[in-house]
Design a protein around this motif. Structure first.
Motif, short mmCIF file in Angstrom:
data_model
loop_
_atom_site.label_atom_id
_atom_site.label_comp_id
_atom_site.label_asym_id
_atom_site.label_seq_id
_atom_site.Cartn_x
_atom_site.Cartn_y
_atom_site.Cartn_z
N GLU A 70 28.03 33.86 43.52
CA GLU A 70 26.94 33.06 44.08
C GLU A 70 25.84 33.99 44.62
O GLU A 70 24.65 33.72 44.44
N GLN A 71 26.25 35.06 45.27
CA GLN A 71 25.27 36.01 45.81
C GLN A 71 24.48 36.69 44.68
O GLN A 71 23.26 36.88 44.79
N LEU A 72 25.17 37.05 43.61
CA LEU A 72 24.49 37.68 42.49
C LEU A 72 23.51 36.70 41.83
O LEU A 72 22.38 37.07 41.51
N ALA A 73 23.95 35.46 41.62
CA ALA A 73 23.07 34.45 41.02
C ALA A 73 21.84 34.23 41.88
O ALA A 73 20.71 34.11 41.38
N ALA A 81 29.88 38.20 32.45
CA ALA A 81 31.27 37.79 32.58
C ALA A 81 32.04 38.80 33.43
O ALA A 81 32.15 39.97 33.06
N PHE A 82 32.60 38.33 34.54
CA PHE A 82 33.35 39.20 35.45
C PHE A 82 34.81 38.75 35.52
O PHE A 82 35.10 37.60 35.89
N GLY A 83 35.72 39.64 35.14
CA GLY A 83 37.14 39.31 35.21
C GLY A 83 37.55 38.23 34.23
O GLY A 83 38.50 37.48 34.49
N ILE A 84 36.87 38.14 33.10
CA ILE A 84 37.17 37.14 32.07
C ILE A 84 37.74 37.86 30.85
O ILE A 84 37.11 38.78 30.31
N SER A 85 38.91 37.45 30.42
CA SER A 85 39.57 38.14 29.30
C SER A 85 38.93 37.81 27.96
O SER A 85 38.86 38.65 27.07
N LEU A 124 26.18 45.88 42.36
CA LEU A 124 25.19 45.25 41.51
C LEU A 124 24.28 44.34 42.32
O LEU A 124 23.05 44.33 42.12
N ILE A 125 24.87 43.57 43.23
CA ILE A 125 24.07 42.69 44.09
C ILE A 125 23.08 43.51 44.91
O ILE A 125 21.89 43.17 45.01
N ALA A 154 17.54 45.29 45.86
CA ALA A 154 16.65 46.41 46.12
C ALA A 154 15.49 46.43 45.12
O ALA A 154 14.32 46.66 45.50
N ARG A 155 15.79 46.16 43.87
CA ARG A 155 14.74 46.22 42.85
C ARG A 155 13.76 45.04 42.96
O ARG A 155 12.60 45.18 42.58
N LYS A 156 14.26 43.92 43.49
CA LYS A 156 13.38 42.76 43.62
C LYS A 156 12.60 42.80 44.94
O LYS A 156 11.78 41.93 45.22
#
Length: 317
Positions: free
Chosen positions: A216-219, A259-263, A308-309, A314-316
């Motif tokens: 949610e934080q990344l989105a 995709a994070f932690g998705i096989s 990544l978050i 920082a970049r935004k």
């Protein structure tokens, strides 16, 4: 030329976008009409016209929204018998699936579900084996009923002037006994999962439900992004079904899929493989998801996500 009737669900005056996709394709194959039932149906006619409907059969009667399936089935049966439609096309929404199945029974009509392409009005392409294979199925008889998965076609406007034909609501008492007594809409922010240009998704590799807060934080940091999940996560109760991506969930075609932690189980892949760019993070270097990914990162999602978050924020600036 074959005659097609497209059933368009209308909710709060808004036409189901997937119905516009189906209408776009079927107008290329035959003479396409549309039907919209319930409050907002007449107003929806202008939208359906822009996407190619020659006629829109419509009724504003609340019986179609208050009662479950049967009044709509009776109305559709009457239209098919009166106008001789060769094909009746539905999307795979809950109400549409219910109505299509009942209509097939009343008409003794061929029904093909899980359709992902229509090479012609006599042939439907469907996904099988969890979406890992596709088969072309010859449709026989008339009418033929097809249920089309969302995002199978691109919706395109073509202009035009649709004649609006009023549909009578003549459901007898025994068809209005099953009623909706309550509607619940889950509060949500940001774009819908199926419309988001960026989707951030998680699987069992995130460890526990609380870690979905990182997605949610990344989105939120990315902006204009939605959060999705695998079926295993939904079944575990970590997130609601509305976030499920896959064969039994939502089909998406975002510009970027993270995709994070998705096989990469086939049931999930069938719902997201249409993404233009796929980025996968997984600790297992042999995870099937890497076979689809444009960029694969072997690592712990719970270590990478916070960094990544921070970097995105920082970049935004």
């Amino acid at each position: 030329m074959a005659r097609v009737l497209v059933y368009a669900e209308v909710a709060d005056g808004t036409v189901d976008p997937a119905a516009l996709e189906v209408l776009t394709r079927t107008r290329e194959l035959g003479d396409a009409d549309a039907v919209a039932l319930g409050p907002g149906a007449t107003g929806a006619a202008d939208v359906l016209r822009r996407y190619g409907a020659a006629r829109v059969f419509a009724s504003e009667d609340a019986v179609f929204s208050d009662c479950v399936a049967q009044p709509a089935v009776l109305a559709l049966e009457g239209l098919v018998r009166e106008h001789g439609f060769d094909v009746v096309a539905f999307t795979t929404g809950y109400d549409s699936r219910d109505i299509a199945g009942r209509l097939s029974g009343r008409l003794g009509a061929t029904l093909m579900s899980n359709v992902v392409a229509l090479p012609s009005l006599d042939v439907a392409r469907a996904a099988v084996f969890g979406g890992s294979r596709f088969v072309d199925v010859k449709l026989e008889g008339a009418p033929r009923i097809v249920l089309v998965r969302p995002k199978s076609f691109e919706a395109r406007e073509c202009g035009g002037r649709a004649e609006v034909v009023t549909v009578a609501a003549d459901a007898p008492g025994d068809l209005v006994t099953a009623r909706r007594v309550e509607r619940h809409e889950e509060a949500a922010s940001g774009p819908k999962l199926e419309d988001a240009p960026v989707v951030v998704s998680g699987g069992r590799g995130l460890g526990e439900a609380a870690n979905f807060e990182l997605l949610e934080q990344l989105a939120d940091a990315l902006g204009d992004a939605a959060v999705g999940a695998t079926r295993a996560v939904v079944d575990a109760g970590w997130v609601p079904y509305s976030k499920q991506i896959g064969q039994t969930g939502t089909t998406i075609k975002p510009t970027v899929y993270l995709a994070f932690g998705i096989s990469g189980a086939t049931q999930h892949v069938v719902g997201m493989k249409g993404a233009k760019r796929i980025v996968a993070v997984n600790r297992d270097e042999d995870a099937p998801i890497f076979g689809l990914a444009d960029l694969g990162v072997v690592g712990d999602a719970l270590e990478i996500l916070p960094r990544l978050i921070e970097e995105v924020r920082a970049r935004k600036g």
